[in-house]
Motif scaffolding. Structure first.
Motif, PDB file in Angstrom:
ATOM      1  N   TYR A 180      -0.475 -13.197 -12.971  1.00 13.47           N
ATOM      2  CA  TYR A 180      -1.112 -12.267 -13.903  1.00 13.47           C
ATOM      3  C   TYR A 180      -0.208 -11.077 -14.222  1.00 13.47           C
ATOM      4  CZ  TYR A 180      -4.870  -9.340 -15.831  1.00 13.47           C
ATOM      5  OH  TYR A 180      -5.647  -8.547 -16.651  1.00 13.47           O
ATOM      6  N   LEU A 181       0.555 -10.634 -13.214  1.00  6.42           N
ATOM      7  CA  LEU A 181       1.368  -9.419 -13.368  1.00  6.42           C
ATOM      8  C   LEU A 181       2.813  -9.707 -13.755  1.00  6.42           C
ATOM      9  CD1 LEU A 181       0.068  -7.565 -10.172  1.00  6.42           C
ATOM     10  CD2 LEU A 181      -0.496  -6.979 -12.535  1.00  6.42           C
ATOM     11  N   SER A 182       3.186 -10.966 -13.828  1.00 11.92           N
ATOM     12  CA  SER A 182       4.601 -11.324 -13.982  1.00 11.92           C
ATOM     13  C   SER A 182       5.230 -10.775 -15.253  1.00 11.92           C
ATOM     14  CB  SER A 182       4.758 -12.843 -13.936  1.00 11.92           C
ATOM     15  OG  SER A 182       3.999 -13.445 -14.986  1.00 11.92           O
ATOM     16  N   GLU A 183       4.468 -10.681 -16.342  1.00 11.10           N
ATOM     17  CA  GLU A 183       5.044 -10.232 -17.611  1.00 11.10           C
ATOM     18  C   GLU A 183       5.187  -8.716 -17.681  1.00 11.10           C
ATOM     19  OE1 GLU A 183       4.180 -10.536 -22.438  1.00 11.10           O
ATOM     20  OE2 GLU A 183       3.164 -11.897 -21.034  1.00 11.10           O
ATOM     21  N   ASP A 184       4.115  -7.989 -17.306  1.00  8.85           N
ATOM     22  CA  ASP A 184       4.136  -6.531 -17.437  1.00  8.85           C
ATOM     23  C   ASP A 184       4.781  -5.835 -16.245  1.00  8.85           C
ATOM     24  OD1 ASP A 184       0.884  -6.671 -18.988  1.00  8.85           O
ATOM     25  OD2 ASP A 184       2.865  -6.623 -19.917  1.00  8.85           O
ATOM     26  N   PHE A 185       4.628  -6.397 -15.060  1.00  7.03           N
ATOM     27  CA  PHE A 185       5.143  -5.755 -13.850  1.00  7.03           C
ATOM     28  C   PHE A 185       5.867  -6.806 -12.997  1.00  7.03           C
ATOM     29  CE2 PHE A 185       1.245  -3.561 -15.153  1.00  7.03           C
ATOM     30  CZ  PHE A 185       1.756  -2.302 -15.418  1.00  7.03           C
ATOM     31  N   PRO A 186       7.023  -7.242 -13.449  1.00  6.81           N
ATOM     32  CA  PRO A 186       7.722  -8.331 -12.747  1.00  6.81           C
ATOM     33  C   PRO A 186       8.097  -7.986 -11.314  1.00  6.81           C
ATOM     34  CG  PRO A 186       9.133  -7.300 -14.410  1.00  6.81           C
ATOM     35  CD  PRO A 186       7.761  -6.786 -14.640  1.00  6.81           C
ATOM     36  N   GLU A 187       8.395  -6.699 -11.039  1.00  6.43           N
ATOM     37  CA  GLU A 187       8.772  -6.337  -9.672  1.00  6.43           C
ATOM     38  C   GLU A 187       7.583  -6.480  -8.718  1.00  6.43           C
ATOM     39  OE1 GLU A 187       7.164  -2.751 -11.673  1.00  6.43           O
ATOM     40  OE2 GLU A 187       8.554  -4.361 -12.208  1.00  6.43           O
ATOM     41  N   VAL A 188       6.381  -6.185  -9.204  1.00 10.11           N
ATOM     42  CA  VAL A 188       5.187  -6.372  -8.379  1.00 10.11           C
ATOM     43  C   VAL A 188       4.946  -7.857  -8.159  1.00 10.11           C
ATOM     44  CG1 VAL A 188       2.712  -5.952  -8.180  1.00 10.11           C
ATOM     45  CG2 VAL A 188       4.178  -4.238  -9.263  1.00 10.11           C
ATOM     46  N   ALA A 189       5.096  -8.639  -9.228  1.00 13.88           N
ATOM     47  CA  ALA A 189       4.906 -10.087  -9.111  1.00 13.88           C
ATOM     48  C   ALA A 189       5.891 -10.689  -8.124  1.00 13.88           C
ATOM     49  CB  ALA A 189       5.056 -10.738 -10.485  1.00 13.88           C
ATOM     50  N   ALA A 190       7.136 -10.213  -8.166  1.00 11.53           N
ATOM     51  CA  ALA A 190       8.145 -10.733  -7.237  1.00 11.53           C
ATOM     52  C   ALA A 190       7.775 -10.410  -5.794  1.00 11.53           C
ATOM     53  CB  ALA A 190       9.514 -10.138  -7.584  1.00 11.53           C
ATOM     54  N   TYR A 191       7.274  -9.198  -5.578  1.00 13.33           N
ATOM     55  CA  TYR A 191       6.854  -8.839  -4.216  1.00 13.33           C
ATOM     56  C   TYR A 191       5.715  -9.743  -3.745  1.00 13.33           C
ATOM     57  CZ  TYR A 191       4.139  -6.560  -0.611  1.00 13.33           C
ATOM     58  OH  TYR A 191       3.408  -6.328   0.514  1.00 13.33           O
ATOM     59  N   LEU A 192       4.717  -9.954  -4.599  1.00 12.39           N
ATOM     60  CA  LEU A 192       3.572 -10.780  -4.215  1.00 12.39           C
ATOM     61  C   LEU A 192       4.005 -12.219  -3.938  1.00 12.39           C
ATOM     62  CD1 LEU A 192       0.838  -9.449  -6.685  1.00 12.39           C
ATOM     63  CD2 LEU A 192       1.130  -8.916  -4.262  1.00 12.39           C
ATOM     64  N   GLU A 193       4.950 -12.727  -4.719  1.00 10.90           N
ATOM     65  CA  GLU A 193       5.465 -14.071  -4.462  1.00 10.90           C
ATOM     66  C   GLU A 193       6.156 -14.134  -3.110  1.00 10.90           C
ATOM     67  OE1 GLU A 193       5.239 -16.924  -5.934  1.00 10.90           O
ATOM     68  OE2 GLU A 193       4.138 -16.302  -7.713  1.00 10.90           O
ATOM     69  N   SER A 194       6.839 -13.044  -2.750  1.00 12.62           N
ATOM     70  CA  SER A 194       7.584 -13.038  -1.485  1.00 12.62           C
ATOM     71  C   SER A 194       6.685 -13.035  -0.266  1.00 12.62           C
ATOM     72  CB  SER A 194       8.521 -11.828  -1.445  1.00 12.62           C
ATOM     73  OG  SER A 194       7.780 -10.618  -1.279  1.00 12.62           O
ATOM     74  N   VAL A 195       5.467 -12.558  -0.422  1.00 12.09           N
ATOM     75  CA  VAL A 195       4.565 -12.497   0.738  1.00 12.09           C
ATOM     76  C   VAL A 195       3.465 -13.552   0.672  1.00 12.09           C
ATOM     77  CG1 VAL A 195       4.965 -10.039   1.107  1.00 12.09           C
ATOM     78  CG2 VAL A 195       3.096 -10.772  -0.392  1.00 12.09           C
ATOM     79  N   ALA A 196       3.471 -14.393  -0.362  1.00 13.28           N
ATOM     80  CA  ALA A 196       2.443 -15.424  -0.493  1.00 13.28           C
ATOM     81  C   ALA A 196       2.656 -16.484   0.573  1.00 13.28           C
ATOM     82  CB  ALA A 196       2.490 -16.039  -1.885  1.00 13.28           C
ATOM     83  N   PRO A 197       1.566 -17.017   1.163  1.00 14.79           N
ATOM     84  CA  PRO A 197       1.691 -18.084   2.164  1.00 14.79           C
ATOM     85  C   PRO A 197       2.381 -19.305   1.556  1.00 14.79           C
ATOM     86  CG  PRO A 197      -0.511 -17.167   2.168  1.00 14.79           C
ATOM     87  CD  PRO A 197       0.175 -16.616   0.954  1.00 14.79           C
ATOM     88  N   THR A 198       3.218 -19.961   2.378  1.00 16.21           N
ATOM     89  CA  THR A 198       3.939 -21.137   1.891  1.00 16.21           C
ATOM     90  C   THR A 198       3.559 -22.411   2.628  1.00 16.21           C
ATOM     91  OG1 THR A 198       5.739 -20.662   3.446  1.00 16.21           O
ATOM     92  CG2 THR A 198       5.920 -19.728   1.227  1.00 16.21           C
ATOM     93  N   ASN A 199       2.592 -22.338   3.527  1.00 18.85           N
ATOM     94  CA  ASN A 199       2.268 -23.486   4.357  1.00 18.85           C
ATOM     95  C   ASN A 199       1.002 -24.206   3.926  1.00 18.85           C
ATOM     96  OD1 ASN A 199       0.584 -21.457   5.019  1.00 18.85           O
ATOM     97  ND2 ASN A 199       0.737 -21.697   7.246  1.00 18.85           N
ATOM     98  N   ARG A 200       0.572 -24.024   2.679  1.00 20.58           N
ATOM     99  CA  ARG A 200      -0.620 -24.724   2.226  1.00 20.58           C
ATOM    100  C   ARG A 200      -0.227 -26.112   1.729  1.00 20.58           C
ATOM    101  NH1 ARG A 200      -4.974 -21.501   2.055  1.00 20.58           N
ATOM    102  NH2 ARG A 200      -4.665 -19.273   1.978  1.00 20.58           N
TER     103      ARG A 200
END
Length: 741
Positions: free
Chosen positions: A94-114
């Motif tokens: 949702y935030l990737s276009e307007d706030f890419p730095e926030v989106a990048a942070y959220l991607e970095s902390v998203a769980p990867t073991n699902r």
């Protein structure tokens, strides 16, 4: 300072929740996250704000953040990063276009073991529904749309103009509070006495319904009716006179409301669920013809747990309004058998997720039974807190373990060992044992602020057991009082034993809600069902702590709203204090009275006649100056008061008071007491540079510089001070201190 002032004022917005939506389902949590005000956001969370609260679009506060700092703040406090809104979009997407730095942070902390294709289950309830009355909706809209927008506008304008926004903020917040009060105020009656301003607002996280007095001096306890499965069965019987088509849960809720209760507490499931679970999970060791079939059925349930329609007591959203769910009390989360614990935890999570689906915000958990496996119980609860991140879970615990009461009434000279009545306690205090059990649970749950206590007063309380006071420091949100705990007085009315009376009077200082159970069973000949709540209300009103809070001029009355809050030390040498801060200090009902008495005694005992010179070092807005003049008048002495103040803003107030009140009895001196020249040596030096802890206002340094004012035989008031340290227990303060980085 501005934010602290907002906190105090917002607390007076009686009953409004940080999760209260406006007409567009936008909440204070969303607004604070969007504006990036971490102090306000932290305060809202401390008051029950939900970091995973959703609006009509399924967006949590994480969807509206505009900087990495705010996003990290929410994530560290439990915001779900990989959830999806109604458009199946994650916050980072949702935030990737307007706030890419926030989106990048959220991607970095998203769980990867699902697993592949597995989508996190969003909270089933997207909006916190407050009671639907127009007045309460209007109040919620006032808080969100008016207050927070005004705060944002004022702070931005003040920053641009380089000035402090405190006074303007205070005005707009209090104006908003007053508007909310006028919308919400309603009168109710308790017995023969009027209790005004009954706010029947259900807090989205605490479910602490309460009545407020019209002066806002103290809250009255909320009363909750415990509805049993047997009573629901009676309500489910067909009736020729009731053609409403209401469900048993709705009937129970209406009954409770008509009886004066604020909410109901009922089991979420019935005996059919208990029977199915036991058939699946407790297969006899001897084997049965259907053993293999039952094992397959159990495995299917473990993989996709769910209820059948006839296993639950509530199915519709409207049935769940103002309802506290009781999790099945037969679940053994601390069973000795590992598989039983495993299946009980699955059942617990199943019940809690169903409760969340119905928008139930509080669930009371069954008590732990096996001390040897208390850690297993706690781990299950900790997992549940993560599973339903917006629910409050309350552990039901007996206030002490009756089995640990030592019965010994043997006369001193008797050799008989036959016990007769309980007169003593075992050295291993039964209340300490229960508290230690609670301590294990909350420690493993990392002092989660959504984990609270429901104290069960079913066992009769000893008349003198001071160790029960330890519960006052815990997050006790409910006290469970069964009808069987009441005795009949000489006239047949229900009353509680002396020990229970004392405990309830004492614990009312933290304003828990009261769950009454079995009060409709006709155990007492007089008073009916209403007599039980009326009696506990009487205990509350006669509580010394409650009476003190309601009495103007007491420390308890003054301290309301300040309990259990961390306070940053003031730095008046570096910062010029605001008028509202001085105003708060001046409300102290004890300090200034004692200052006046000390000055009066010094003047009365002064050995020489003639004019006495008094200097008030750090006059602020002038309360000590006024007290000194009062002492001079009482003592019948002639005196001149010098008032020293370095705050240029407060000095304006001093000039005004000199012009309108003091006249030539006071001479104002502007400057720092450490370097300011004083026209003449003084006889009495008066100061209050103590602050919250000893020397945090640099009183030794300041007063060392001011001592040059004194004559050789002059005196200082105070002449000395002592700082005291005392251990306290407060899970709330502990959590706040841990959160400070």
């Amino acid at each position: 300072m501005a934010v602290k002032m907002i906190y105090r004022s917002v607390e007076r917005l009686a009953g409004l929740s940080p999760n209260a939506p406006d007409a567009n389902t936008y909440t204070p949590m969303h607004a604070a996250a969007s504006y990036g005000h971490l102090n306000i956001l932290g305060y809202l969370i401390s008051q029950g704000g939900d970091v995973n609260l959703t609006d009509d679009d399924g967006d949590t506060p994480l969807y509206v953040v505009e900087n990495v700092e705010t996003a990290r703040y929410l994530v560290e406090r439990g915001a779900v990063v990989d959830r999806r809104n109604h458009e199946h979009v994650t916050p980072s997407e949702y935030l990737s276009e307007d706030f890419p730095e926030v989106a990048a942070y959220l991607e970095s902390v998203a769980p990867t073991n699902r697993g592949e294709g597995v989508t996190p289950i969003s909270a089933p309830v997207d909006v916190v529904y407050l009671p639907s009355e127009h007045a309460q909706n209007q109040a919620s809209e006032t808080l969100t749309s008016t207050l927070l927008e005004s705060v944002q506008e004022i702070m931005q304008r003040a920053e641009a103009e380089g000035r402090d926004p405190d006074e303007e903020l205070r005005a707009v917040v209090e104006d908003s509070a007053e508007q909310s009060r006028t919308v919400l105020i309603d009168a109710s009656y308790d017995g023969d006495e009027a209790v005004t301003n009954n706010f029947s607002l259900l807090s989205a996280h605490s479910c602490s319904l309460s009545s407020k007095s019209n002066e806002g001096t103290s809250s009255m306890a909320a009363f909750i009716s415990h509805v049993t499965l047997d009573h629901l069965a009676v309500l489910n019987q067909p009736s020729d006179t009731d053609l409403s088509g209401r469900t048993p849960a709705l009937k129970a809720s209406l009954e409770a409301k008509s009886a004066g209760y604020d909410a109901i507490c009922l089991p979420l499931t019935n005996d059919k669920w208990k029977a199915r679970w036991r058939d699946m999970c407790l297969i006899p060791a001897g084997g049965t013809l259907d053993r293999v079939s039952l094992e397959h059925q159990a495995e299917d349930w473990r993989s996709t747990p769910g209820f059948m329609r006839d296993e639950v007591t509530i199915t519709h959203l409207e049935e769940a309004e103002a309802v506290i769910a009781m999790v099945s009390d037969w679940l053994e989360l601390d069973a000795a058998d590992e598989w039983v614990r495993h299946d009980a935890e699955i059942a617990l999570h199943q019940e809690l997720t169903y409760a969340s689906y119905l928008n139930i915000h509080t669930a009371i958990l069954p008590p732990p039974r096996n001390r040897a496996h208390a850690a297993s119980y706690a781990r299950s609860i900790n997992a549940a807190l993560s599973l339903v991140p917006y629910m409050q879970l309350s552990v039901r615990l007996p206030i002490y373990d009756p089995s640990m009461i030592q019965i010994d009434a043997t006369p001193p000279n008797s050799t008989s060992s036959t016990p007769s009545q309980p007169v003593a306690l075992d050295d291993n205090h039964p209340s300490i044992a229960t508290w230690e059990l609670w301590d294990v649970i909350r420690s493993i749950c990392n002092y989660n602020p959504r984990l609270t206590l429901t104290l069960d007063l079913t066992p009769p309380l000893p008349s003198a057991l001071e160790v029960l006071n330890q519960w006052i420091a815990e997050p006790t949100r409910y006290i469970f009082v069964p009808g069987s705990a009441f005795l009949a007085n000489a006239k047949g009315y229900p009353v509680l034993p002396k020990g229970t009376q004392s405990f309830i009077r004492d614990i009312m200082k933290i304003q828990p809600s009261v769950i009454l159970s079995g009060t409709d069973a006709g155990r007492h000949t007089k008073g009916g069902e209403a007599a039980y709540s009326q009696y506990i209300r009487h205990l509350e009103k006669t509580s010394p702590a409650v009476k003190a809070m309601q009495t103007s001029g007491t420390v308890e009355n003054f301290a309301q709203g300040y309990q259990d809050y961390l306070q940053a030390p003031l730095q008046p040498l570096m910062d010029n204090l605001q008028s509202i801060t001085y105003h708060t200090f001046e409300q102290d009902p004890v300090k200034y009275r004692n200052y006046e008495e000390a000055v009066f005694r010094a003047l009365s005992e002064w050995p020489t006649s003639g004019r006495i010179i008094i200097c008030v070092a750090g006059a602020g807005r002038g309360p000590l100056v006024t007290r000194c003049l009062s002492a001079v008048k009482r003592a019948g002495r002639e005196a001149l008061v010098y008032a020293v103040e370095k705050n240029p803003n407060a000095f304006v107030t001093l000039q005004d008071r000199q012009n309108n009140e003091w006249g030539d009895k006071v001479q104002l001196l502007y400057g720092d007491m450490r370097t300011l020249p004083v026209p003449e040596p003084v006889d009495i030096l008066v100061s209050e540079l103590l602050g919250s802890f000893g020397d945090n206002e640099l009183s030794p340094e300041c007063l060392d510089g001011a001592m040059r004012f004194l004559k050789a035989d002059g005196i200082s008031i105070p002449a000395s001070y002592t700082a005291y340290l005392a251990p306290i227990s407060s899970s709330k303060l502990y959590n706040e201190a841990r959160a400070i980085h």
